[in-house]
Design an enzyme around this catalytic site. Structure first.
Site, mmCIF file in Angstrom:
data_model
loop_
_atom_site.group_PDB
_atom_site.id
_atom_site.type_symbol
_atom_site.label_atom_id
_atom_site.label_comp_id
_atom_site.label_asym_id
_atom_site.label_seq_id
_atom_site.Cartn_x
_atom_site.Cartn_y
_atom_site.Cartn_z
ATOM 1 N N GLU A 144 2.080 -2.604 8.072
ATOM 2 C CA GLU A 144 1.177 -3.515 7.340
ATOM 3 C C GLU A 144 -0.214 -3.625 7.974
ATOM 4 O OE1 GLU A 144 3.379 -7.158 6.716
ATOM 5 O OE2 GLU A 144 3.843 -6.537 4.652
ATOM 6 N N TYR A 157 -1.844 16.127 -15.084
ATOM 7 C CA TYR A 157 -3.038 15.591 -14.415
ATOM 8 C C TYR A 157 -3.959 16.725 -13.972
ATOM 9 C CZ TYR A 157 -0.143 11.359 -13.935
ATOM 10 O OH TYR A 157 0.641 10.276 -14.173
#
Ligand code: NI
Length: 400
Positions: A374, A300
């Site tokens: 969350e 990458y």
């Protein structure tokens, strides 16, 4: 901004329970890199239910959704990765992975769920912006050569003016958003060197050429690249991480193999490293009468955020979250194939704090105990929606 904040708040609140449910479903049903068949089908079907997006499947396990606004204008791409890791989850939560040997241990389930939510909210606001928002759900961020490159080759970035991606990040506390212009993550390249000597009896070393000793000297000499051959102000990592040689105590091995990784930010330095490596490998092996084979694979590219786009993203984040929440991270020597999109259009990649020590959510990415707070889903959803709306309006005002 051209939208009513109360209206936006109610749209975000309405979709948030879905985002949590999508994330938990994806978390319970992880698929590893290049095997995201059920995941991509789930994403495709969910987007289809929204009605009004143009959906395509450019590669086997990817999904791209195009949302056309009210007339001609800029094109913004938003990207989420969808793949899990080959890890067996050790968390005891209701949504734990039901698949031994596969786990969303990097938070890509959250990325996918947040981008689904972002698509749903922006769809409801499509008459408030001009141009196109393109949602890219990509496979295989975790496994080079990665899912981003083939997507770019298929043309998903054609006509794109800016690209944005986000990553949940448990080392940062939930509530923070971390963004920086310029180099953020390193290129990640790999190499493998095979040293060939002449095997023989360990009691008669003078009759052979000890490939293992030559390999050991080569590995030590490679440390000159970072400490003596490259500019100390340019970050560079050269790490040998594997060595394989030998079969018995009394045998000098004919062959020794070692392999490792190279990380850097500067493209010119990145290009020079294979030559530096080969010079040392050739010199040491020739000095001792051995021969070698070198394989070097470019992985990458570095993630380098565009100054202008990063500034616009920062404006959007500051307006909602304030200066205490929007921080500037240190660059990381980790890699990300978001860089493939950045080779096609200017863009920004940022981190969403997802850790929470008070809740015991402190485990690092790629750990079998990894989990996110969350609350990051609510913050990330709003960050993506506001960033998109702000960029669409500013890019249109600037004439692209
Ligand atoms: Ni990741």
């Amino acid at each position: 901004m051209e939208f009513d904040t109360a209206e936006l708040a109610s749209l975000l609140a309405a979709v948030l329970p879905d985002v949590v449910a999508w994330r938990r479903h994806l978390h319970a049903h992880p698929e590893v890199s290049f095997h995201e068949r059920e995941t991509s089908a789930y994403v495709f079907e969910t987007l289809q239910q929204f009605q009004g997006l143009q959906l395509t499947r450019p590669t086997e396990t990817s999904v791209v959704a195009r949302l056309i606004g009210a007339g001609h204008g800029p094109v913004l791409a938003l990207r989420a990765d969808m793949d899990a890791l080959p890890i067996t989850e050790e968390n005891d939560v209701a949504y734990r992975s039901r698949r031994p040997g596969a786990m969303h241990a990097c938070g890509h389930d959250a990325h996918t769920a947040m981008l689904l939510g972002t698509a749903k909210v922006l769809l409801a606001l499509r008459d408030r912006f001009q141009g196109e928002v393109r949602f890219i759900f990509q496979p295989a961020e975790e496994l080079p050569p990665g899912g981003a490159e083939p997507l770019c080759e298929s043309g998903v970035m054609d006509g794109v003016d800016a690209v944005v991606g986000a990553h949940v990040w448990t080392p940062l506390p939930v509530g923070t958003v971390a963004l920086r212009a310029g180099a953020l993550m390193a290129s990640s390249d790999t190499f493998e060197v095979t040293i060939r000597g002449r095997g023989g009896h360990a009691a008669q070393p003078h009759m052979g050429v000890d490939s293992l000793l030559v390999a050991a000297e080569t590995i030590v000499n490679l440390q000159h690249i970072v400490s003596r051959n490259s500019d100390p102000l340019q970050p560079l990592v050269v790490s040998v991480t594997q060595v394989r040689a030998g079969t018995a105590n009394n045998v000098i091995p004919e062959e020794a193999v070692f392999a490792g990784t190279v990380r850097s930010f500067d493209p010119e330095l990145r290009r020079q490293v294979p030559g530096m490596l080969e010079r040392i490998v050739r010199g040491v092996t020739e000095a001792h009468g051995a021969s070698y084979e070198l394989r070097y694979d470019f992985g990458y590219r570095p993630v380098v955020n565009d100054v202008r786009i990063t500034g616009l993203v920062r404006e959007a984040l500051l307006e909602r979250f304030g200066p205490d929440a929007v921080i500037e991270p240190e660059p990381s020597m980790g890699g990300e194939d978001f860089s493939a999109y950045l080779a096609k259009a200017p863009g920004a990649f940022f981190f969403l704090g997802a850790g929470n020590a008070a809740k015991g959510l402190v485990f690092p990415h790629h750990s079998a105990r990894f989990d996110i707070d969350e609350d990051v889903l609510r913050i990330g959803l709003e960050a993506e929606v506001r960033t998109a709306l702000h960029l669409m309006s500013r890019l249109a005002a600037d004439g692209n």
